[in-house]
Design an enzyme around this catalytic site. Structure first.
Site, PDB file in Angstrom:
ATOM      1  N   CYS A 405       0.831  -1.210   0.000  1.00  0.00           N
ATOM      2  CA  CYS A 405       0.000   0.000   0.000  1.00  0.00           C
ATOM      3  C   CYS A 405       0.864   1.257   0.000  1.00  0.00           C
ATOM      4  O   CYS A 405       1.460   1.561  -1.021  1.00  0.00           O
ATOM      5  CB  CYS A 405      -1.008  -0.047   1.143  1.00  0.00           C
ATOM      6  N   HIS A 531      -3.769  -5.007   0.324  1.00  0.00           N
ATOM      7  CA  HIS A 531      -3.180  -5.567   1.555  1.00  0.00           C
ATOM      8  C   HIS A 531      -3.252  -7.097   1.529  1.00  0.00           C
ATOM      9  O   HIS A 531      -4.200  -7.676   2.054  1.00  0.00           O
ATOM     10  CB  HIS A 531      -3.937  -5.046   2.781  1.00  0.00           C
ATOM     11  N   GLU A 533      -1.672  -9.171   3.261  1.00  0.00           N
ATOM     12  CA  GLU A 533      -1.553  -9.745   4.615  1.00  0.00           C
ATOM     13  C   GLU A 533      -2.919 -10.077   5.221  1.00  0.00           C
ATOM     14  O   GLU A 533      -3.028 -10.945   6.085  1.00  0.00           O
ATOM     15  CB  GLU A 533      -0.771  -8.790   5.537  1.00  0.00           C
TER      16      GLU A 533
HETATM   17  N1  GLN Z   1      -1.989   6.714   2.773  1.00  0.00           N
HETATM   18  C1  GLN Z   1      -2.109   5.953   1.573  1.00  0.00           C
HETATM   19  C2  GLN Z   1      -3.474   6.155   0.924  1.00  0.00           C
HETATM   20  O1  GLN Z   1      -4.428   6.484   1.595  1.00  0.00           O
HETATM   21  C3  GLN Z   1      -1.825   4.496   1.800  1.00  0.00           C
HETATM   22  C4  GLN Z   1      -2.756   3.822   2.758  1.00  0.00           C
HETATM   23  C5  GLN Z   1      -2.270   2.499   3.270  1.00  0.00           C
HETATM   24  O2  GLN Z   1      -1.056   2.234   3.289  1.00  0.00           O
HETATM   25  N2  GLN Z   1      -3.157   1.682   3.769  1.00  0.00           N
HETATM   26  O3  GLN Z   1      -3.629   5.939  -0.224  1.00  0.00           O
END
Ligand code: GLN
Length: 557
Positions: A405, A531, A533
């Site tokens: 992410c 994600h 995970e």
């Molecule tokens: N801050 C970033 C976004 O909102 C990544 C978010 C995250 O790592 N879950 O796109």
């Protein structure tokens, strides 16, 4: 007519207990006493695992007594990781344990907070649903709590619903939940609603004694509210003998076989077996008047444990993030490494690297010796430059790399700045005026003013290109993964990046949004906008973690 007459006693029976059930599910409640952090989630998940291994369909639900509508707006220091379900609910991290243990997805219905309960009741009040009536905790809030609990029992999807009540008995916030359970027991009968109370039996070193008094007090507190536990699970650092079990049973008014020892375990994945040894599943089923079916089939689980406990090699992974001092902030990532490690018959040693303190000067000394580097998800500016330094180091030194992410977004920024020479390239999350907004907000995110529940959340499809690292990992073209972010790769830069060696190997088939990036001239360099995970389970480790650990092992050798 004869048929009708035969139905009458049944009808009268339901009438007597005050509630006509539209589901056949049985309910187990897990409450906590004495202190928090006793591991209610793990006990609930372990019990569920045993029941599932006996052939029952089981799900677990968590009721959280705080006023936030969901934990999505809480920072990890407050609440640990925010776990996201397929249907896009931002939930408590215990749901991660439920999924990892049971291998079945949870949903919005599996996590309810006091905030959400009140929001529903207040919205109904405004709609006029209670016209003329005073809206009160009892019955309106308790009715809504009961509705949320029994929602999971509808459609006969599950034989057993386990509901974990967050917090500790005696908290002011918990009272409506305790009252709701009391009512459900009265309405459904005790054989359909069992209460498991998890408590602490402290060991006083000076006296060389285990103490039962705090447990007696917490059960008394429950009794004051009309509820009595059926089973008491005792967290303890020392074994509890028969005398202590009898004492707890006598003063807490449960049968002696319903006092269960829960000793500290080497790994949370031992707990189902420990609970099986203590017969927790047998006692629960007996109280619920259910057939035992067969012995728990835990073959796959035991194979996993065996591999986990007998690794043949070790691999060192750097976890670069800004919440590393807090264990729970990266819970699912750490557990995914446990699963992937066992699969590779290798111990994964995760080394925390605080991104806020990584600089061009210390990056080499901080990261040398690591076999693989993972840059973690996150929000906001703090620690960003350190993450970018770590990525540069992994890219240039050909160290297996995995970005998740924000970790993936940082790969894009690093590549833009150091390979494409677009100095000051950034995400507009960090620098709204950047001349090169390589990570940017999509149009549909630009006008959002309400923060809660408005990110790109939950499961989205992703199409994987052939002949890519991503394809090698997943071995298929179509996958679905869970998201939680607002910002995205800015597709107007695609060509420029591709020419310089970044591959966009996974894209959303409907929107064209970039989901996976990778580097061509590198042994293993991959970033995911989603994600992974969140989908790794004991019996199904996530392929990205599996391959990343494998690549790190190969790098080591
Ligand atoms: N801050 C970033 C976004 O909102 C990544 C978010 C995250 O790592 N879950 O796109």
């Amino acid at each position: 007519m004869a048929d009708l007459l035969r139905e009458i006693p049944v009808f009268l029976f339901y009438f007597k207990i005050g509630h006509i059930r539209n589901d056949m599910a049985k309910y187990i409640f897990v409450t906590g006493g004495v202190t928090s952090s006793l591991g209610k989630g793990i006990i609930a998940a372990s019990l569920a695992k045993l029941l599932q291994a006996r052939g029952f369909t089981v799900t677990i639900q968590k009721l959280d007594p705080y006023i936030n509508v969901d934990p999505g707006t809480l920072n990890p220091y407050e609440h640990g990781e925010c776990y996201v379900t397929n249907d896009g609910a931002e939930t408590d991290l215990d749901l991660g344990h439920y999924e990892r243990f049971l291998g079945i997805p949870t949903s919005q219905a599996n996590n309810v907070t006091t905030g959400r309960i009140y929001q529903t009741v207040i919205n109904k009040e405004r709609e006029g649903a209670y016209l003329g009536k005073t809206v009160q905790v009892i019955p309106h809030i308790t009715d809504e709590i009961k509705r949320r609990i029994t929602l999971l029992g509808q459609d006969n999807k599950f034989d057993i619903i386990i509901t974990e009540i967050g917090g500790t008995v005696g908290d002011i916030e918990s009272l409506p939940y305790i009252e709701s359970i009391r009512q459900m027991q009265w309405e459904m009968g005790r054989e359909n609603c069992v209460v498991v109370h998890l408590t602490l039996i402290p060991y006083l070193k000076a006296a060389k004694e285990l103490k039962t008094k705090p447990t007696q007090h917490s059960v008394k507190l429950m009794n004051e509210n009309g509820l009595a536990p059926d089973i008491i699970v005792c967290r303890t650092e020392e074994p509890i003998n028969g005398d202590i079990k009898r004492k707890i049973a006598l003063f807490c008014n449960v049968t002696t076989d319903a006092v269960i020892e829960a000793a500290d375990a080497d790994t949370i994945y031992d707990v189902p077996l420990l609970m099986m040894r203590e017969n927790l599943d047998v006692i629960v089923l007996d109280k619920l008047k259910m057939n035992l079916r067969h012995e728990p089939d835990l073959k796959q689980w035991k194979e996993f444990l065996n591999k986990l406990k007998n690794p043949t090699k070790t691999v060192n992974i750097g976890l670069v993030g800004k919440y590393v001092e807090l264990q729970d902030a990266y819970k699912s990532i750490l557990e995914a490494f446990v699963h992937a490690g066992a699969m590779n018959e290798c111990k994964v040693k995760v080394h925390n690297v605080h991104s806020e303190y990584l600089t061009p000067e210390n990056v080499k000394s901080s990261l040398s010796g690591l076999d693989g580097i993972l840059v973690a998800p996150g929000f906001g500016n703090r620690g960003i430059e350190g993450k970018i330094e770590a990525i540069k180091y992994a890219r240039e030194h050909k160290i297996p790399f995995f970005g998740i992410c924000l970790g993936m977004q940082c790969c894009v920024i690093e590549f833009a700045r150091n390979v494409l020479k677009l100095e000051a390239a950034n995400s507009t999350e960090m620098d709204i005026h950047t001349p090169y907004p390589v990570i940017d907000l999509m149009e549909n995110q630009k006008n959002i003013i309400q923060m809660g529940g408005t990110m790109r959340l939950g499961a989205y499809d992703c199409e994987i290109e052939n002949n890519t690292l991503a394809f090698k990992v997943y071995e298929k073209n179509f996958i679905s993964e869970r998201h939680r972010h607002r910002w995205e790769f800015n597709n107007s830069f695609i060509e420029q990046f591709e020419k310089a060696g970044m591959k966009f190997s996974g894209k959303n088939p409907n929107s064209g949004l970039v989901e996976i990036i990778e580097l061509t001239h590198h042994p293993f360099f991959i970033g995911a906008q989603f994600h992974p995970e969140l989908k790794s389970t004991v019996e199904n480790p996530h392929p990205l973690f599996k391959y990343f650990v494998k690549a790190a092992l190969e790098n080591k050798n």
